[in-house]
Structures are given as C-alpha cells and as structure tokens.
Design a protein around this motif. Sequence first.
Motif, PDB file in Angstrom:
ATOM      1  N   SER A   1       6.860  -7.206  -3.948  1.00  0.00           N
ATOM      2  CA  SER A   1       7.454  -6.388  -2.903  1.00  0.00           C
ATOM      3  C   SER A   1       8.733  -7.048  -2.399  1.00  0.00           C
ATOM      4  O   SER A   1       8.763  -8.261  -2.171  1.00  0.00           O
TER       5      SER A   1
ATOM      6  N   THR B   1       5.580  -0.770  -2.497  1.00  0.00           N
ATOM      7  CA  THR B   1       4.156  -0.918  -2.786  1.00  0.00           C
ATOM      8  C   THR B   1       3.885  -0.870  -4.283  1.00  0.00           C
ATOM      9  O   THR B   1       4.753  -0.539  -5.089  1.00  0.00           O
ATOM     10  N   SER B   2       2.645  -1.202  -4.657  1.00  0.00           N
ATOM     11  CA  SER B   2       2.214  -1.074  -6.046  1.00  0.00           C
ATOM     12  C   SER B   2       0.753  -0.657  -6.076  1.00  0.00           C
ATOM     13  O   SER B   2       0.020  -0.815  -5.095  1.00  0.00           O
ATOM     14  N   LYS B   3       0.346  -0.113  -7.200  1.00  0.00           N
ATOM     15  CA  LYS B   3      -1.045   0.311  -7.402  1.00  0.00           C
ATOM     16  C   LYS B   3      -1.437  -0.012  -8.826  1.00  0.00           C
ATOM     17  O   LYS B   3      -0.847   0.524  -9.772  1.00  0.00           O
TER      18      LYS B   3
END
Length: 443
Positions: free
Chosen positions: A378, A308-310
């Motif tokens: 991802s 995941t990423s934010k």
Amino acid sequence: MYLHGTSRINDKGHLEIGGCDVTDLAKEFGTPLYIVDEALVRQRAQEYVAAFRETGLRFQVAYASKAFCVMAMCRLAEEEGMSLDVVSDGELYTALQAGFPAERIHFHGNNKTPEEIEMALKANIGCFVVDNFVELQLLNAIAADHGKQVNILLRVTPGVEAHTHDYISTGQQDSKFGFDIGNGTAFEAVKTALGLPQLKLLGVHSHIGSQIFEVEGFRMAVEKVAAFSIEVRAKLEATFPVINLGGGFGIRYVEGDKPLPLGTYVKAITDAIIGEFTAADYPLPEIWVEPGRSIVGDAGTTLYTVGTSKDIPGVRKYVAVDGGMTDNPRPALYESKYEAVLANRAKETAEEVVSIAGKCCESGDMLIWDLNLPKVQSGDLLAVFCTGAYNYAMASNYNRIRRPAVVFVRDGQADLVVARESYDNIVGNDLIPARLRKQGVAN
C-alpha cells in the motif's frame, strides 16, 4: 521492461520521464496523474513531417485531436507545423481558445449539429469533412445564410477492413461513417456536392480503422480511392486536388505489438498514390493524413497510488489503485492491454502476479490482468504506460470521481496543463429546484 521516449530508471530505482522523477511528480501534483513526455510527442510529429517532405508531394499532417485534446496540445501541434482535426464544438472551442489557426482546422463527425456548423463557419475553418447527404444540404444552406463558400472533403468507405478491433474499424461497408464507394453512394454524393453552389469539393477522405500494424490495408484503400477518383473524372469531368487517407497507425502497448516505423506507413501511402495516379495520368493530389494515437499514445503514462489488495488463494490477487475506468475506460471498452511498473521500486525483481483493479463500483473496472510485480505494498506508485491517447479524452466522472491533472514534462521541468478537478467542479453545474431546497442552506 520496455521504456518509451525519455523514460528511464534513475539511480534511486525510480521511474523518470522527461528528466522528472515521477515520485516527485506524485508529491507535487497528486495521483492519479497523467504524465506526457513532451519531447516524444514532438519527435513523433517531426517524424511524420520529415517523412512527407522527403516525398516531394504537397501534404498536410493533421493531428487528430480526439486522441487527446487540451489547449497545450493544440499549441504544441501548431508549433510542429501540423493541422488539426476536430469532431465537436468542444474540440473546436478548445483549439480556438488555444489560438490555433482556424484555416488549418478540419471538422469531422457523422452528425454535426446546425450550431456546430454555425460555429465553424464563423471561425472560418479550413475544411469540413462531410459524412452524409443530410449534412451536404445542411452545410450548403447554412453557408448560403452566411454568404460563404466552404471547402469540403467527402468521407468515403472504400470497403477495406483493417485488422483491428470491431469497434475501431471504420473502412468497411457496414459502418456508420461516410459514403460507400461500392454501392454507388459515394458517386452520387460527388454529383450532389458539385451541384451545391456554397460547397467547394476538394476531394475525398478515407479512414480504415485504428491501431493498424501493416501497410497493405492502406495500399488497398489508395487503390479503391484512386479508381473512384478516376471514375469521377471520366464521368463528371472533375478532379480531386486533395486525398485524405486518415490515420490509424499503430503503436506498441504490450510485448507482441509490432508497429512499423512512421515513415514506413507514409512511404507506403505516398508510393501507392504516386503509382496509381501517375499510371492514370491524373494530377498528383495533395496528401492529408490524420495521426492521433501514434503522436501521443506512447508519450503518455498514468501514475496511480496503490491502496488495498485482496488475495484469493489459488485464484487471484487483486491490487486496487486510486483510479480506474474513470481515467482509462479502454480495457472495459476494448479489452485493451497495458504494461506497468512500480514506479518507486522499478529495479526490484518481480515476485508475484497481480491484477490491477480500479476503485469504481463496477466488477468490470479492471486496468490490467496478470501483471508481474515486486511484492506490492500500500502506498506504492504504479505507472501504466502508453496512456496518452483516448485516456484523458475518454475520462468521466462516474461515481463522481474527479478527473486527474495532466502535466507535460521536458528537460527536468514539469508544467501543469490541466488542473485536477475540484469538488466544486463536480457540482458546478448542479441545480436544486426551489421546492427541494433546505431552509438555511445556501444552494
């Protein structure tokens, strides 16, 4: 991009180590995955041995197994003519199970238990490095029970503070390790050891710290140890046939790290030994050193899969991988720095700055801050370099995360040397008392 050892970017734009495409390794062994460049490990070991042979002095190069201790590594160290340092019964057991010659094993540690001492005595190891007065008496008593005389070195603190992190500085006076030369404790330890019939005092051991990029600290340590040896000869009529100068030789983790060639460290130490002891008409001792990180550190790469990423506009973009502080606690412990690439897209131009987060339930579980990468997706593979030392060795099961597999790669061949932990491994030592067991459930 700085690539170590046999690492290269192949025609597919993939990172390759030891002739193995890491994308293939990920498919075969999964991620996270520790990858060890066997040829580079052997090269480092051979550099040390060759540098000492050039001096004409008697020597032992003992691999400090605390850096990375698995049976395959013990076998490799033996093949390269090295001795072996251990600091626990677990490391000793690993070495013995690998068939490492016990007479070339040195046992370190500031709090060896009676059980560990018994185990080492039964194995007939080559030398104990004694750290305190309690251990002197304990070792003598247990050796007497076994009818043995054992070789020892006394660990001394020479009062030299290396330019390194506080947590990995060990040669200064305020240290949990060893007998202090400056306040007279080391001299009293020598007197005590000489009076204990089951102990054969070979000499002294000094270790000034880790990740050291200069030689002046080693020269100063030699000066202090030589002066101490000369004092002991004058006052106690005893000479030391062995001087151990420890390890701590630095490696390149990131741009700006400037380690010296391994031979430069060896030459500085041996030149200082020859100069100081010859000037005092003192018999030249056998020189022991204990490299760990500089043997395996830059030969290791950890491979992760991006999840995941934010993105926090104007603040930071976090990219999470399937490992973290469980397989590499050093950034959390020491604020250690690493370099990394997208292993499956290694030729692509960097487009963004991201911070690599681990998957543990801790805000401090960060592997790399502010890393330049191509636009991360991802499923990408992230390869973090120079993870061969104190990564697998410090790995944990925090959050009950399984520890990764380890592979040795060389000449296009990948050999599994540590299997990935299974779920059964995670619960294998758990026990449920009868009063907590559920009806009809096997426990």
